[in-house]
Design an enzyme around this catalytic site. Structure first.
Site, PDB file in Angstrom:
ATOM      1  CG  HIS A   9      93.581  74.550  74.745  1.00 41.69           C
ATOM      2  ND1 HIS A   9      93.127  74.020  73.550  1.00 41.69           N
ATOM      3  CD2 HIS A   9      94.103  75.761  74.441  1.00 41.69           C
ATOM      4  CE1 HIS A   9      93.392  74.880  72.575  1.00 41.69           C
ATOM      5  NE2 HIS A   9      93.976  75.948  73.093  1.00 41.69           N
ATOM      6  CB  CYS A  65      86.252  77.303  73.108  1.00 40.71           C
ATOM      7  SG  CYS A  65      85.388  78.503  72.107  1.00 40.71           S
ATOM      8  N   GLY A  68      84.389  81.295  73.029  1.00 39.66           N
ATOM      9  CA  GLY A  68      83.013  80.793  72.952  1.00 39.66           C
ATOM     10  C   GLY A  68      82.528  80.684  71.518  1.00 39.66           C
ATOM     11  CG  HIS A  98      61.624  85.314  73.329  1.00 37.50           C
ATOM     12  ND1 HIS A  98      61.551  86.597  72.841  1.00 37.50           N
ATOM     13  CD2 HIS A  98      60.963  85.347  74.511  1.00 37.50           C
ATOM     14  CE1 HIS A  98      60.869  87.368  73.667  1.00 37.50           C
ATOM     15  NE2 HIS A  98      60.506  86.628  74.704  1.00 37.50           N
ATOM     16  NE  ARG A 133      56.355  87.408  70.521  1.00 34.02           N
ATOM     17  CZ  ARG A 133      56.145  87.295  71.829  1.00 34.02           C
ATOM     18  NH1 ARG A 133      55.110  86.619  72.291  1.00 34.02           N
ATOM     19  NH2 ARG A 133      56.970  87.864  72.694  1.00 34.02           N
TER      20      ARG A 133
END
Ligand code: RB5
Length: 150
Positions: A9, A65, A68, A98, A133
């Site tokens: 909600h 949300c 979040g 990344h 990497r």
């Protein structure tokens, strides 16, 4: 690109707005909530979205949300999901480039609708660089997940 969207909600209104816009450019699957219900719970919608990302049903997800945070915590419980709460544009693309972030989490009570749209577009346009990497770091992350497999 197939993408999914989910919100409780706290993020329902923003989900509906983003869905209407994104539908013009992407195949969108809506994991709910289907209607506004002030008593609903974010795991009920974000977990199915996260599972769909994890099993490859969809490539990327948008989880919303109020803050979040709850959405992000739930999503990251699912192996193969790399979700992050995003409030600014650098991380919206760098998180993909990344870290191969595959779910963007947004706080509808924190950012405006137009900026949310911009962040989602930035996230969806970004691609994982696959550089050595980053692969090394992702593999370390995957090894941690394996340790917790039942
Ligand atoms: C719901 O009121 C709110 O707690 C939820 O949307 C979210 O912000 C949790 O992280």
């Amino acid at each position: 690109m197939k993408i999914g969207i989910a919100a409780d909600h706290g993020g329902f209104a923003l989900k509906e707005k983003l869905k209407a816009i994104l539908q013009n450019h992407y195949t969108i699957r809506d994991y709910g909530a289907g209607v506004y219900n002030a008593a609903d719970d974010y795991p009920d919608f974000v977990y199915p979205l996260a599972k769909a990302v994890s099993n490859g049903e969809i490539e990327r997800g948008v989880a919303i949300c109020g803050s979040g945070i709850g959405a992000c915590i739930v999503a990251n419980k699912v192996p193969g999901v790399r979700a992050a709460l995003i409030n600014e544009s650098y991380s919206a693309h760098q998180g993909v480039e990344h870290d191969d972030m595959n779910i963007i989490c947004l706080g509808a009570r924190v950012i405006g609708d137009t900026y949310a749209e911009e962040l989602v577009n930035t996230f969806l346009k970004a691609t994982y660089s696959g550089e050595g990497r980053h692969e090394r770091r992702l593999n370390k992350l995957k090894n941690i997940e394996i340790k917790y497999k039942p």
